[in-house]
Write an enzyme that holds these catalytic residues in place. Structure first.
Site, PDB file in Angstrom:
ATOM      1  N   ARG A 141       1.407  38.099 -71.832  1.00 27.35           N
ATOM      2  CA  ARG A 141       2.905  38.732 -72.092  1.00 27.35           C
ATOM      3  C   ARG A 141       2.820  38.502 -73.562  1.00 27.35           C
ATOM      4  O   ARG A 141       4.350  37.925 -74.868  1.00 27.35           O
ATOM      5  CB  ARG A 141       4.093  37.792 -72.079  1.00 27.35           C
ATOM      6  CG  ARG A 141       4.352  38.019 -70.259  1.00 27.35           C
ATOM      7  CD  ARG A 141       4.556  39.146 -69.698  1.00 27.35           C
ATOM      8  NE  ARG A 141       4.599  39.052 -68.550  1.00 27.35           N
ATOM      9  CZ  ARG A 141       3.347  39.769 -67.669  1.00 27.35           C
ATOM     10  NH1 ARG A 141       2.773  39.871 -68.172  1.00 27.35           N
ATOM     11  NH2 ARG A 141       3.427  39.637 -66.298  1.00 27.35           N
ATOM     12  N   GLU A 159      10.132  34.259 -71.977  1.00 27.58           N
ATOM     13  CA  GLU A 159       9.927  34.726 -71.899  1.00 27.58           C
ATOM     14  C   GLU A 159      10.536  35.896 -72.334  1.00 27.58           C
ATOM     15  O   GLU A 159      10.234  37.143 -73.473  1.00 27.58           O
ATOM     16  CB  GLU A 159       9.281  35.204 -70.987  1.00 27.58           C
ATOM     17  CG  GLU A 159       8.946  37.094 -70.264  1.00 27.58           C
ATOM     18  CD  GLU A 159       8.587  36.591 -69.030  1.00 27.58           C
ATOM     19  OE1 GLU A 159       7.953  37.940 -68.773  1.00 27.58           O
ATOM     20  OE2 GLU A 159       7.394  36.085 -68.080  1.00 27.58           O
ATOM     21  N   SER A 163      12.877  38.237 -65.659  1.00 28.90           N
ATOM     22  CA  SER A 163      12.205  36.392 -66.243  1.00 28.90           C
ATOM     23  C   SER A 163      12.143  36.032 -66.846  1.00 28.90           C
ATOM     24  O   SER A 163      12.133  36.390 -68.482  1.00 28.90           O
ATOM     25  CB  SER A 163      10.576  36.912 -65.428  1.00 28.90           C
ATOM     26  OG  SER A 163      10.269  37.343 -64.779  1.00 28.90           O
TER      27      SER A 163
END
Length: 298
Positions: free
Chosen positions: A166, A285, A215
């Protein structure tokens, strides 16, 4: 500077443009007419003015004090997807994951089905190395076209992006305007079946029909974030109008009139409870941008 051909709006509310439906305004919102328009605009913009790209606003908390500088939103001019050959797609930075995966199916290109589950645009998931169901953008990216903060247009290879989980090494203010993805030959019917399987799995496990941000936390090494949140007793935890989803504990929800401050504070409370209960530190995130409100700062 010459007048841009795109749309430039002062004090533009961002809450309607993000999934949480909360947060302040952009000092300026720019929707460029095309890549050349974006290049010209950034080249003449004073270098100290911050620039941020906004896609579908799915993985984002816009703080209540708003976003200083310029927010760039890529519109229809950047939303095209076409096949370059039997296994490669060229995708505009504003194209959705659903459109990319559907175009891949229509052209018999397998391996891009997971993009069906990423609720964002090409520009966002190239920047973040978005992924789901065992695959990431780094597995399919050939290269991408990026307009730098200076206005220069460059093409970056997979290696140039320095991908990690990520994360990419793309500079602040750089905007992905196009990308090439490579899959493999596949049967359209089998590709469609896999896309339907992914869609059903998301529908069953995630609070898709709520004001959420996707998320919330990255999965720590050896752990799944939702399990840690559950073990810390945070399922359904509320703070003001914000709530930890009961359906999937790695999702935060705006139950109605939550402020971005409440959503972010709930996330920090969850992080602390998980650290206290398990010793594991969760990392965001969801990207948090902009200024806190005057009430928060006082």
């Amino acid at each position: 500077m010459k007048a841009p051909r795109g749309k430039l709006t002062a004090d533009a509310p961002l809450a309607p443009l993000v999934w949480f439906k909360a947060g302040g305004a952009a000092q300026w919102l720019f929707e460029p007419a095309d890549t050349a328009d974006l290049q010209d605009f950034l080249a003449f913009l004073a270098p100290e003015i911050p620039v941020m790209a906004l896609g579908l606003g799915s993985n984002l908390i816009v703080r209540d004090g708003g976003v200083p500088g310029v927010v760039v939103r890529l519109g229809k001019a950047f939303a095209g997807v076409k096949a370059l050959d039997g296994v490669t797609l060229e995708c505009g930075g504003g194209a959705s994951g659903v459109l990319v995966s559907s175009t891949a199916r229509d052209n018999g290109i397998a391996g891009l089905e997971f993009l069906r589950s990423i609720p964002g645009t090409v520009g966002g998931f190239v920047r973040m190395n978005g992924g789901a169901y065992g695959r990431e953008v780094k597995d399919i990216l050939v290269d991408c076209d990026v307009v730098l903060r200076s206005g220069a247009l460059v093409t970056l290879s997979l290696a140039d992006l320095g991908y990690a989980y990520r994360h990419s090494d793309l500079a602040e203010g750089a905007i992905v305007v196009a990308a090439r993805f490579r899959g493999e030959p596949g049967d359209p019917a089998a590709i469609q079946a896999e896309m339907e399987r992914i869609a059903a799995a998301r529908e069953a496990s995630q609070p898709l029909r709520t004001r959420t941000g996707g998320s919330t936390f990255k999965n720590p090494d050896g752990h799944r974030a939702w399990e840690l949140v559950d073990r810390a007793g945070c399922r359904g935890l509320e703070l003001g109008g914000a709530q930890v989803s009961e359906k999937h504990t790695n999702f935060l929800i705006n139950t109605g009139e939550a402020t971005s401050a409440e959503i972010e504070a709930l996330g920090e409370l969850v992080r602390q409870r998980v650290k206290d209960a398990t010793g594991v530190e969760l990392h965001w995130e969801i990207k948090r941008v902009g200024n806190k409100s005057e009430d928060q700062q006082s």
